[in-house]
Design a protein around this motif. Structure first.
Motif, PDB file in Angstrom:
ATOM      1  N   UNK A 140      38.456  29.645  16.814  1.00  0.00           N
ATOM      2  CA  UNK A 140      39.232  30.824  16.406  1.00  0.00           C
ATOM      3  C   UNK A 140      38.371  31.841  15.664  1.00  0.00           C
ATOM      4  N   UNK A 141      37.457  31.348  14.826  1.00  0.00           N
ATOM      5  CA  UNK A 141      36.615  32.279  14.083  1.00  0.00           C
ATOM      6  C   UNK A 141      35.747  33.099  15.023  1.00  0.00           C
ATOM      7  N   UNK A 195      36.671  29.542  27.765  1.00  0.00           N
ATOM      8  CA  UNK A 195      37.067  29.948  29.105  1.00  0.00           C
ATOM      9  C   UNK A 195      35.898  30.561  29.878  1.00  0.00           C
ATOM     10  N   UNK A 246      44.926  25.485  26.375  1.00  0.00           N
ATOM     11  CA  UNK A 246      43.757  25.177  25.538  1.00  0.00           C
ATOM     12  C   UNK A 246      43.448  26.431  24.734  1.00  0.00           C
ATOM     13  N   UNK A 275      40.659  40.854  26.992  1.00  0.00           N
ATOM     14  CA  UNK A 275      41.523  41.361  25.932  1.00  0.00           C
ATOM     15  C   UNK A 275      40.693  42.057  24.857  1.00  0.00           C
ATOM     16  N   UNK A 322      37.328  40.268  25.581  1.00  0.00           N
ATOM     17  CA  UNK A 322      37.222  38.854  25.228  1.00  0.00           C
ATOM     18  C   UNK A 322      38.173  38.020  26.083  1.00  0.00           C
ATOM     19  N   UNK A 323      37.772  36.780  26.362  1.00  0.00           N
ATOM     20  CA  UNK A 323      38.645  35.830  27.046  1.00  0.00           C
ATOM     21  C   UNK A 323      38.925  34.649  26.109  1.00  0.00           C
ATOM     22  N   UNK A 324      39.742  33.730  26.527  1.00  0.00           N
ATOM     23  CA  UNK A 324      40.158  32.603  25.692  1.00  0.00           C
ATOM     24  C   UNK A 324      38.964  31.706  25.301  1.00  0.00           C
ATOM     25  N   UNK A 325      39.141  30.942  24.263  1.00  0.00           N
ATOM     26  CA  UNK A 325      38.135  29.994  23.778  1.00  0.00           C
ATOM     27  C   UNK A 325      37.734  29.023  24.903  1.00  0.00           C
ATOM     28  N   UNK A 353      36.356  33.722  18.153  1.00  0.00           N
ATOM     29  CA  UNK A 353      37.267  34.596  18.902  1.00  0.00           C
ATOM     30  C   UNK A 353      37.604  35.847  18.099  1.00  0.00           C
TER      31      UNK A 353
END
Lengths: 249, 249, 249, 249, 249, 249, 249, 249
Positions: free
Chosen positions: H214-215, H235, G207, F230, H230-233, H217
């Motif tokens: 979150x920061x 991940x 998550x 993303x 970017x991918x999820x936290x 990310x």
């Protein structure tokens, strides 16, 4: 009241050059002066070494002019931050020896230049072109407070060789101010290169998840370098002020 | 590598007391040493005046012991932060001259006491009883880094006369660290009393809309006093570090 | 319907000065009156001691005028909050005995002055110059509701001696309203000085992590003083209303 | 120090029943007493009419016992909030005349019952069964502070006839405390029925977007009734305290 | 394509009144039609019982006109939501049999009135005067989709007797739509009175911690009544649509 | 500096067609060029294969023109993103061979068309009509960087047959860019159909809890398909850039 | 009180089979019964067609047992939600005809099976294996309320052919409940396929930026399909309840 | 079903080595297999080039074992992510040729090693020691999918020379995965050095305003380098997967 002016006044009283009545009248607002919409804290320059600074945003030009006039009678320097050109022009049309710095959105009045009081050079860096106004606010504040200031603009981490090219100046700094928006990574990188304190300033530059500067702010507070402390988003003035008083320890 | 140790080593080579081969071997990791789970930055004490500090949280006792051992061969001081008693006991059982400070959750190893290098006294204030561990982390860090440190605990703004009772000490400070949770108001009040830099530390103390310290953090960043800069929530170490390097300008 | 007006009407019926038919007609909307875009709650002044207050924001000048006209036939006092000058002028051009207070952004109509009903003095304090409009809204609301009100503006915690200078008035207050933006620290400090209830009003004044007043709101809710309760951001009216009904216990 | 105890002491000095030396010793901590981990504010009961209340969460049983002991020598009442049974048992095993109220998670010590000082009845309502502990904290606090308190539990808005069944008691209240989690609608409905001040307490009861009580908090701050002010999430103590001092105006 | 129109067309082919070629041409876009800036889903009215609805916000008047024209050849009803007067006037100047409803910000074109298809009456309630436009959007949508609709406006919970006055109509409803901003409490109270499904619509009405409607949304999702489901903030159209298809089960 | 231009220059020096002095002068800014408000990173096209791209938002037309001029002397392609028509017209009036693409809000200057360097076709999909400008930004960026690009617009998941109608093209793609606002579901569905990498772009299209694109962003990061990564909200440029460099592996 | 039981009772009184005194005693709590920790709303089944449902979380097994016992004397069905096995076992050990459904975390007591009252089949779909417990809660609730229920589990959008394989059942549904965590895309896709109402249930499965279900919730509220309404995170009970009452219109 | 296995099977049918009946039975679940708690997507390896990967978190060891067994009959490789040692041991006790990698929290079963299919080397970098588990998950995933993988751990930006020391390997990479917590600055710096795609993985490492990742990310999504997605936290799996399919373009 400026300490120097206070000493002059008391010296004049001691020497009989000023009557007790005149001095008393001049000193009656030493604690603070109440002018309807403001309690002006004239005691601040004695207590803190620098007079109250006027936060321009949300005040009318008339209010700003009124507060400045009362402060100019008691201080050597008066600053106004966050004031746009239109309001500034109104103030300058009345108080003609006040100078407007549009690139820093500040008004400055100085009875006389403050002598250099800082021990070393304060270096102000900024990450992107859009961060420059905030960086200029920091530069101007520290300069007016009596410091040698140098600046390095547009050295974001996406082309990190631009930063290293300025390594000499960075190594020479006694205090650093680092301004960045978006991911706010520059303060960590700069702080990793030096042993001096870094004051980090997040800016609201960016879009999407820059979240109006919150992302840069949080990134800076999470810096993996320990010699970083942070001020509010877009608070170039506060960073310059903090750098100036640190430079005087 | 500690600058003093580096000078000793090079002096020994110059005087023929240490062979070039031995010195080379000792210096081979001067830049950094790679030990599988960590790149230890031995260059940091040369570059930054203080060695890397080990962040204990999320590391095993074995990893901490391993990193400490390698650093102890090259540095005068080694610090570990955010380490609980159980892990600390495991480390101390192997490295017996390391001291655990449970009130600050830190491990300290010192080859010899660092001489006082700071110019004035660093004063650490905290608002509530529950903020004390974070304040102690700041005190211990600044002390180990060679500073005179004094502390004033439990002087929150709900009984502000307790604060004013310590006005002499507060006025004497060269740098102040102010620790507070809940509404985070103490740094603003303290900073309004002095001309010196204040490093504000929000804590996660509180409930409901203390939001794990975010409210105190945001309040401190919005301080109406200009001589305040802020570090991360519960980051007593960072505040003590920052105060120490400011105190040395 | 105002209780006094209701008693007059029933007295007139009892004395034969008003016919049953006329009284019935006048009372037919006692519960509420439906005028297409609003259900006016005429019963409120009987139930709650003060009539419904018109929230001006998001209503047209025509709607406001229509609601006021119907209320003026049944009440002694009609208030409109959050109404800007342009809309207010339209209303006043039709209802000429209505007075606009631009500094509080309120319209007030009073058949006659309400007598003083509050037991003591309500004191309204504000932290900064930009918080004054919200403070004025609180003052005007409490005054119209029949209270003695005094105000102290621009006494933020960065120069806390300005606050202590007003200690006598603060000590005399029966209820206090404290208005502040930015870090929202003033209510905690004031509440720590007195035994009386403090109604805290956060304002949206500030920038960066003031978050439109959320930081001040959260700080006030986390106050380490127990005699503080909080209303919505910028809700000067609500604070004045709450202070007025507390002052009447 | 409790005002009554202070008067007794001074009366004894005047009558020669207590020597000046003994009285002086007893009064030396009148301002505050510093016991390493706390600055106990003994002056608070003189200044605020009620002594400091000990926030139990985050303190050890030893710390709580220590603070209580010092306060018990100077006050008529000592309260501890947010203390669980295990810690409470430790305290009670040392200070045997202290009573633990598990349903309110509070410790209470009273030299003698405080006489009724409030003017009317304080009524505490709660929306759901799970909100009861917070409601009990409010009840107990107000009772200990010398008020007549009545409670109505489990009258949430999904079956609003349960609420109306208690209309008589609600109408009789001089101050109301309304406790609710989830959507936090009860304070608005109750406040719409009465002319008295309502202190609203959001609770962390719920799941999903109850957001730990933030939704109830925000709903209460947005109440369309004007006679509502709000305290922090789960802050039953604060609501009871606020109701008690309002009830004494 | 509208099912009725499709049947007519196929009937005409069967009866020889329309040639296969003409029918095929008319049906070629049955799945969807690609017009550069949109894939119009002509299949939707067969699949879902109601044609695609055009979301006006962010589209130009030209785009809206173009999509409407293509849909009007295949459907009995075409709706546009969230379109302001200026854009609507442009569309109406070209498509003259389209009607603009400014109070609901919608454009409606109907080849012929849809017959009543819903089983009972849909009742739309709103809490405040400012919530009315969203309520009107729900009313108009459900009406156009062939339902008997009644509305009750301005019955917020601060004067709950206004609501009970309409109990008969509320009890008669087969489906209810409840619109509210600020604390969003009305759906819980209404749902507690009836056994029918309630579609709750939060609005962005309010200020401060109304958070643009998030508070009302979260409150409604936390409703202690079980017969409530929620749509997006200000989504009056969606609520009306949902009520219409429920009313047809 | 463009690698091809650099080779030409060095070839000319080798062949004696350019003097060493002239070449040196041309290459003096090879690292970067400092023009007061920007450090132009001329080294980027050597290091990264594509020159720096100018972020138009927050820069004046003069600044953009100045940076473009310096880059045009050293590069084959110069791009400006996020520039509105008014600013673009000012730039084009000075630099006449620059082309403005209003549907993508981009300025493009190309010395000559870049040859096709990508291996397969990049396919750009968008969910709604309002997402098209962001999708066009991605298309144009990837095209200018030398790729075959195809696009499919308005294929949101509410009528999923529209998507399947394009299955052939989707299967042929070597890299996919999927643009969606509101609930951001399209990337998950598309990624579930193919084995190729999908770059997802959330947009700020929507209202209420679309939260300016945060909901779409979070949904995409939570995709249950693994072949999704993303970029920032509305960052069509970044997605096109990323697709282009992936297509060249 | 269950309407059928009420009719029986009154019939018995009319027929002389029950004395007036006995009936009166039985009906004395018809409105509600106050048992210290709860106001049991016995009137609810008359008013809403289904008795109050006990929310187990945060209640003790004793409280649950007590409430159930009182309800069992007056109702045909008693449900408890969100109760874990340990608490359930305690209840069942006392009330032996109560059945615990661990996969739905619910307790069910039925005097006799409720006859099928719903008009069509309710279909419950879930996206992933971890969402099944919430889906089961919806299934069980709707079944107990007298509906034909079918379920389709693990048909997330990453392999959308699994969903289409169940198209017949989906088309047959009169109401659909769709349960999904992570990106929450399934309700939009399903709703796009049918003309019936879809109740969407976000779950806390996931998550990182699933944010405890907030992302799925917001995505569902932003659905580009209009026939979707949403309940709280993990609220399978509410969705089943809502589906049941819709199915009875 | 693995494409190679499918070809073998069909070849055997063609050669008469397998009967049509046996092959049909084996292929009956080609689309998916429904085993009560899961719809196993056996079609995925044909459609996407790699079989479904089992997300271990929230599944029981029995469920994982069941799904693995069915997949092992049809695939060459089966992966399980986010599975802790206790659950893994249960699975391995039944499926003995499955290997648990505790440092990556993954289970791997391979019928035979997948041959190298990626074009270049994938390089995985991580910023801190605590980020290593996530980095290892990425390494293992990409390796199992048939790639040459190299890793560089603990090269955070606070000592940026550690990063530059690995410049050769970084320059050689065809795709990069960069893992970082806290301020998340590493991906920007790395991406600025290379022309290849960078997949950034934020981790939940940190405290205070790291906000659970979150920061990091948000910082990565705001990267001033364009070659970052970017991918999820946390991940790591997704990043390794994405890198693997990019490396195969």
């Amino acid at each position: 009241m400026d300490p120097e002016l206070l000493h002059q006044l008391l010296g004049n009283v001691a020497a009989g050059r000023t009557s007790v009545e005149d001095a008393a009248k001049r000193l009656q607002h030493l604690s603070f002066e109440d002018i309807d919409y403001a309690h002006i804290d004239h005691h601040r320059s004695l207590r803190k070494g620098f007079p109250e600074v006027i936060f321009g945003q949300g005040k009318t030009a008339d209010q700003i002019t009124g507060i400045m006039q009362r402060m100019m009678s008691q201080e050597n320097t008066v600053l106004v931050t966050r004031i746009d050109r239109q309001q500034a022009d109104q103030v300058v049309s009345i108080l003609s020896d006040v100078i407007y710095h549009p690139d820093a959105r500040m008004l400055v009045w100085e009875r006389k230049k403050m002598p250099i009081r800082g021990k070393g050079t304060i270096v102000v860096l900024s990450a992107g072109t859009s961060d420059i106004p905030i960086a200029r606010e920091a530069c101007l504040t520290a300069t007016v407070m009596g410091n040698q200031v140098e600046s390095i603009f547009d050295v974001g981490v996406a082309g990190i060789h631009r930063l290293f090219d300025h390594k000499d100046l960075i190594d020479r700094a006694s205090v650093l101010v680092v301004v960045a928006g978006m991911e706010g990574a520059l303060p960590s990188v700069v702080a990793g290169m030096v042993s001096r304190p870094v004051i980090a300033v997040p800016t609201s530059v960016g879009y999407g998840v820059s979240l109006g500067g919150l992302t840069a702010l949080f990134a800076m507070l999470n810096s993996c370098s320990s010699n970083v402390a942070v001020v509010n988003i877009d608070n170039g003035f506060g960073a310059g002020y903090m750098a100036a008083i640190i430079n005087r320890i």
